[in-house]
Design a protein around this motif. Structure first.
Motif, PDB file in Angstrom:
ATOM      1  N   LEU A 145      21.266  33.279  25.692  1.00 33.72           N
ATOM      2  CA  LEU A 145      20.212  33.817  26.549  1.00 33.72           C
ATOM      3  C   LEU A 145      20.574  33.549  28.007  1.00 33.72           C
ATOM      4  O   LEU A 145      20.776  32.394  28.394  1.00 33.72           O
ATOM      5  N   ALA A 146      20.676  34.601  28.801  1.00 31.06           N
ATOM      6  CA  ALA A 146      20.892  34.453  30.240  1.00 31.06           C
ATOM      7  C   ALA A 146      19.557  34.610  30.953  1.00 31.06           C
ATOM      8  O   ALA A 146      18.845  35.594  30.734  1.00 31.06           O
ATOM      9  N   VAL A 147      19.236  33.634  31.791  1.00 33.80           N
ATOM     10  CA  VAL A 147      17.982  33.649  32.539  1.00 33.80           C
ATOM     11  C   VAL A 147      18.328  33.773  34.018  1.00 33.80           C
ATOM     12  O   VAL A 147      18.939  32.868  34.595  1.00 33.80           O
ATOM     13  N   ILE A 148      17.954  34.887  34.611  1.00 32.25           N
ATOM     14  CA  ILE A 148      18.231  35.126  36.030  1.00 32.25           C
ATOM     15  C   ILE A 148      16.963  34.825  36.810  1.00 32.25           C
ATOM     16  O   ILE A 148      15.977  35.546  36.719  1.00 32.25           O
ATOM     17  N   GLY A 149      17.002  33.740  37.579  1.00 31.11           N
ATOM     18  CA  GLY A 149      15.819  33.266  38.296  1.00 31.11           C
ATOM     19  C   GLY A 149      15.241  32.070  37.578  1.00 31.11           C
ATOM     20  O   GLY A 149      14.734  32.195  36.451  1.00 31.11           O
ATOM     21  N   LEU A 150      15.331  30.893  38.207  1.00 35.25           N
ATOM     22  CA  LEU A 150      14.907  29.654  37.545  1.00 35.25           C
ATOM     23  C   LEU A 150      13.740  29.007  38.276  1.00 35.25           C
ATOM     24  O   LEU A 150      13.707  27.809  38.528  1.00 35.25           O
ATOM     25  N   GLY A 205      14.176  28.599  25.116  1.00 30.83           N
ATOM     26  CA  GLY A 205      15.342  29.138  24.422  1.00 30.83           C
ATOM     27  C   GLY A 205      16.124  28.044  23.716  1.00 30.83           C
ATOM     28  O   GLY A 205      16.582  28.217  22.580  1.00 30.83           O
ATOM     29  N   LEU A 206      16.274  26.903  24.376  1.00 26.05           N
ATOM     30  CA  LEU A 206      16.971  25.775  23.754  1.00 26.05           C
ATOM     31  C   LEU A 206      16.210  25.276  22.529  1.00 26.05           C
ATOM     32  O   LEU A 206      16.815  24.957  21.498  1.00 26.05           O
ATOM     33  N   VAL A 207      14.892  25.204  22.643  1.00 27.98           N
ATOM     34  CA  VAL A 207      14.070  24.745  21.516  1.00 27.98           C
ATOM     35  C   VAL A 207      14.279  25.641  20.302  1.00 27.98           C
ATOM     36  O   VAL A 207      14.285  25.169  19.155  1.00 27.98           O
ATOM     37  N   LEU A 208      14.485  26.936  20.556  1.00 28.71           N
ATOM     38  CA  LEU A 208      14.666  27.890  19.463  1.00 28.71           C
ATOM     39  C   LEU A 208      16.115  27.970  18.986  1.00 28.71           C
ATOM     40  O   LEU A 208      16.453  28.838  18.187  1.00 28.71           O
ATOM     41  N   GLY A 209      16.960  27.083  19.485  1.00 28.73           N
ATOM     42  CA  GLY A 209      18.327  27.009  18.996  1.00 28.73           C
ATOM     43  C   GLY A 209      19.294  27.950  19.687  1.00 28.73           C
ATOM     44  O   GLY A 209      20.410  28.178  19.188  1.00 28.73           O
ATOM     45  N   MET A 210      18.921  28.485  20.823  1.00 32.26           N
ATOM     46  CA  MET A 210      19.792  29.404  21.545  1.00 32.26           C
ATOM     47  C   MET A 210      20.681  28.641  22.527  1.00 32.26           C
ATOM     48  O   MET A 210      20.377  27.511  22.924  1.00 32.26           O
ATOM     49  N   LYS A 211      21.787  29.260  22.907  1.00 27.24           N
ATOM     50  CA  LYS A 211      22.572  28.785  24.039  1.00 27.24           C
ATOM     51  C   LYS A 211      21.976  29.437  25.278  1.00 27.24           C
ATOM     52  O   LYS A 211      21.668  30.639  25.260  1.00 27.24           O
ATOM     53  N   VAL A 212      21.819  28.667  26.344  1.00 30.01           N
ATOM     54  CA  VAL A 212      21.136  29.196  27.532  1.00 30.01           C
ATOM     55  C   VAL A 212      22.012  28.994  28.763  1.00 30.01           C
ATOM     56  O   VAL A 212      22.534  27.902  29.003  1.00 30.01           O
ATOM     57  N   ILE A 213      22.171  30.075  29.530  1.00 28.14           N
ATOM     58  CA  ILE A 213      22.852  30.002  30.819  1.00 28.14           C
ATOM     59  C   ILE A 213      21.903  30.562  31.871  1.00 28.14           C
ATOM     60  O   ILE A 213      21.217  31.556  31.639  1.00 28.14           O
ATOM     61  N   GLY A 214      21.799  29.882  33.017  1.00 23.00           N
ATOM     62  CA  GLY A 214      20.862  30.298  34.046  1.00 23.00           C
ATOM     63  C   GLY A 214      21.539  30.480  35.386  1.00 23.00           C
ATOM     64  O   GLY A 214      22.540  29.816  35.692  1.00 23.00           O
ATOM     65  N   TYR A 215      20.979  31.387  36.181  1.00 21.90           N
ATOM     66  CA  TYR A 215      21.496  31.604  37.533  1.00 21.90           C
ATOM     67  C   TYR A 215      20.342  31.684  38.517  1.00 21.90           C
ATOM     68  O   TYR A 215      19.387  32.428  38.315  1.00 21.90           O
ATOM     69  N   ASP A 216      20.438  30.886  39.563  1.00 22.74           N
ATOM     70  CA  ASP A 216      19.449  30.926  40.644  1.00 22.74           C
ATOM     71  C   ASP A 216      20.046  30.215  41.854  1.00 22.74           C
ATOM     72  O   ASP A 216      20.108  28.983  41.885  1.00 22.74           O
ATOM     73  N   PRO A 217      20.491  30.966  42.868  1.00 23.23           N
ATOM     74  CA  PRO A 217      21.094  30.319  44.043  1.00 23.23           C
ATOM     75  C   PRO A 217      20.098  29.516  44.860  1.00 23.23           C
ATOM     76  O   PRO A 217      20.494  28.669  45.652  1.00 23.23           O
ATOM     77  N   GLU A 258      20.769  20.786  29.273  1.00 20.83           N
ATOM     78  CA  GLU A 258      21.570  21.601  28.359  1.00 20.83           C
ATOM     79  C   GLU A 258      21.718  23.047  28.836  1.00 20.83           C
ATOM     80  O   GLU A 258      22.504  23.809  28.275  1.00 20.83           O
ATOM     81  N   VAL A 259      20.934  23.421  29.856  1.00 20.67           N
ATOM     82  CA  VAL A 259      21.067  24.781  30.394  1.00 20.67           C
ATOM     83  C   VAL A 259      22.327  24.834  31.249  1.00 20.67           C
ATOM     84  O   VAL A 259      22.470  24.095  32.229  1.00 20.67           O
ATOM     85  N   LYS A 260      23.246  25.709  30.893  1.00 19.54           N
ATOM     86  CA  LYS A 260      24.471  25.862  31.679  1.00 19.54           C
ATOM     87  C   LYS A 260      24.156  26.613  32.966  1.00 19.54           C
ATOM     88  O   LYS A 260      23.427  27.602  32.958  1.00 19.54           O
ATOM     89  N   LYS A 261      24.701  26.131  34.092  1.00 18.98           N
ATOM     90  CA  LYS A 261      24.441  26.770  35.390  1.00 18.98           C
ATOM     91  C   LYS A 261      25.565  27.746  35.701  1.00 18.98           C
ATOM     92  O   LYS A 261      26.734  27.370  35.765  1.00 18.98           O
ATOM     93  N   ALA A 262      25.224  29.013  35.903  1.00  7.26           N
ATOM     94  CA  ALA A 262      26.205  30.031  36.273  1.00  7.26           C
ATOM     95  C   ALA A 262      26.376  30.049  37.784  1.00  7.26           C
ATOM     96  O   ALA A 262      25.445  29.736  38.534  1.00  7.26           O
ATOM     97  N   ASN A 263      27.539  30.425  38.235  1.00 12.52           N
ATOM     98  CA  ASN A 263      27.825  30.502  39.662  1.00 12.52           C
ATOM     99  C   ASN A 263      27.561  31.882  40.245  1.00 12.52           C
ATOM    100  O   ASN A 263      27.615  32.067  41.464  1.00 12.52           O
ATOM    101  N   SER A 264      27.269  32.850  39.375  1.00 10.88           N
ATOM    102  CA  SER A 264      26.981  34.204  39.835  1.00 10.88           C
ATOM    103  C   SER A 264      26.209  34.938  38.754  1.00 10.88           C
ATOM    104  O   SER A 264      26.204  34.526  37.577  1.00 10.88           O
ATOM    105  N   VAL A 265      25.567  36.034  39.140  1.00  6.40           N
ATOM    106  CA  VAL A 265      24.901  36.886  38.157  1.00  6.40           C
ATOM    107  C   VAL A 265      25.911  37.392  37.142  1.00  6.40           C
ATOM    108  O   VAL A 265      25.662  37.392  35.925  1.00  6.40           O
ATOM    109  N   GLU A 266      27.066  37.799  37.620  1.00  6.18           N
ATOM    110  CA  GLU A 266      28.083  38.352  36.739  1.00  6.18           C
ATOM    111  C   GLU A 266      28.524  37.357  35.677  1.00  6.18           C
ATOM    112  O   GLU A 266      28.736  37.726  34.512  1.00  6.18           O
ATOM    113  N   GLU A 267      28.676  36.092  36.064  1.00  6.89           N
ATOM    114  CA  GLU A 267      29.086  35.070  35.096  1.00  6.89           C
ATOM    115  C   GLU A 267      28.075  34.956  33.965  1.00  6.89           C
ATOM    116  O   GLU A 267      28.446  34.831  32.787  1.00  6.89           O
ATOM    117  N   ALA A 268      26.794  35.015  34.309  1.00 12.55           N
ATOM    118  CA  ALA A 268      25.748  34.915  33.291  1.00 12.55           C
ATOM    119  C   ALA A 268      25.710  36.154  32.405  1.00 12.55           C
ATOM    120  O   ALA A 268      25.577  36.066  31.178  1.00 12.55           O
TER     121      ALA A 268
END
Length: 387
Positions: A140-145, A156-168, A181-191
């Motif tokens: 699950l990619a979450v744009i805006g944190l 998303g983590l509670v439901l067993g998903m992998k989560v990546i988020g982006y918010d500069p 456990e939420v992975k931080k992306a460095n760009s929208v594209e990475e997420a």
């Protein structure tokens, strides 16, 4: 007595925070001190000269002329996070609706006819057309944190998903509320490159318009599900429509129906239900009403979209609040004007936000309307008010 104009129905639980002995609340009051609203579009509205504050019982403020009000020294308050749970629940409902084909399968069943035995036989024959997949293990990619995005990411983590988020613009306080456990992306594209699901929780501004467009869709996995419960315009609907027909996008769930989307294959378009729960409406109204009340009574600012947060305990009975351009020597000019009136400053708090600033001054003795007018005429001062 403060006059409050309501441009939409506001939850009674929120309005109850405005005691009748100090606040007159009406849908047709003249010369209001403050306006409370939800979705009413203020852009073509003449702004009353008496207006001191605007409170939006929700998060988005696209229906409010924020820039115009800022130039008038009027803070615009909103209620970030008050509807976070309601939106979070709808996001996951949307994910399940899409990946389990709930809508089409429901329509299939509603179209069945015959005896119960015949319906049962048709169900067994037809259910294979609606097989879906589960959430655990998917990304699950979450744009805006902000408040909503963090809630979605953590769930998303509670439901067993992998989560990546982006918010500069993620704040330190916001980061503390986000699972490690939420992975931080460095760009929208990475997420977007790794997402099985992508959901947006950002305001609609120039930099977020069409965050999903034809070019970014090319970067994404085949079979991605896109969700937009933030603002219309963040997703290029035409590009997503084409990607669905090409087999690139598995499904699109949004809160903003249009002629293109309302009957589109693999699109679930809902009637702007994100914050449409009794609890969210109550929470938003309570939050924004208390903020407007504190501003009118004490000049404090919390959760303004156009002025900095400034919260100062009342240390004297005499307070001056000033909204001004963020330019050099403004505090010096305000202090000099008060000094010339032989007024001693007990305490002063100043905060800036981009091009504008806000100052709270507590004085040891009363200041007159004449002194307030002198402060108001300082070049760069947008508003000066005695409290």
């Amino acid at each position: 007595m403060f006059k409050i104009l309501t441009l939409n129905n506001i939850s009674p639980l929120g309005l109850a925070r405005l005691p009748k002995e100090k606040f007159q609340v009406s849908a047709d009051t003249k010369d209001p001190d403050a306006i409370l609203l939800r979705s009413f579009k203020m852009h073509d509205m003449e702004i009353p000269k008496s207006l001191k504050a605007v409170g939006r019982a929700g998060a988005g403020v696209n229906n409010i002329p924020v820039d115009k009000l800022t130039r008038m020294g009027i803070p615009v308050f909103n209620a970030p996070g008050a509807n976070a749970n309601a939106v979070k629940e709808l996001v996951f409902a949307g994910m399940l609706l899409a990946c389990r084909h709930i809508g089409p399968s429901w329509e299939f069943v509603r179209g069945l006819s015959g005896s119960d035995a015949e319906i049962g036989k048709a169900v067994e024959a037809g259910k294979k057309n609606y097989a879906g997949y589960e959430l655990p293990g998917r990304t699950l990619a979450v744009i805006g944190l902000g408040a909503i995005g963090r809630n979605v990411a953590n769930m998303g983590l509670v439901l067993g998903m992998k989560v990546i988020g982006y918010d500069p613009g993620l704040t330190v306080e916001g980061a503390w509320q986000l699972s490690a456990e939420v992975k931080k992306a460095n760009s929208v594209e990475e997420a977007l490159r790794v997402a099985d699901f992508v959901t947006f929780h950002v305001p609609l501004v120039d930099s977020t318009r069409h965050l999903i467009n034809a070019e970014r869709l090319k970067l994404m996995k085949d079979g991605v599900i896109i969700l937009n419960f933030a603002r219309e315009g963040i997703v290029d609907d035409a590009a997503v429509s084409a990607a669905i027909k090409a087999g690139k996008v598995y499904g699109y769930v949004c809160d903003f129906p249009s002629n293109l989307l309302k009957n589109h294959e693999r699109v679930i378009a809902l009637p702007h239900l994100g914050a449409s729960t009794a609890e969210a409406e109550d929470n938003c109204a309570i939050m924004v009403t208390e903020q407007v009340k504190d501003f009118l009574e004490n000049g404090n600012i919390r959760n303004s979209v156009n002025y900095p947060d400034v919260v100062a305990a009342r240390e004297t009975a005499h307070r001056l609040v000033v909204a001004n351009a963020n330019v050099p020597n403004m505090l010096g000019l305000i202090s000099e004007t008060l000094g010339q009136a032989k007024l001693n400053i007990h305490d002063m708090v100043n905060r800036s936000r981009k091009d504008h600033a806000y100052t709270v001054v507590d004085l040891d003795s009363p200041l007159t309307e004449d002194v307030r007018r002198k402060v108001a005429t300082i070049e760069g001062v947008l508003m000066a008010r005695i409290i």
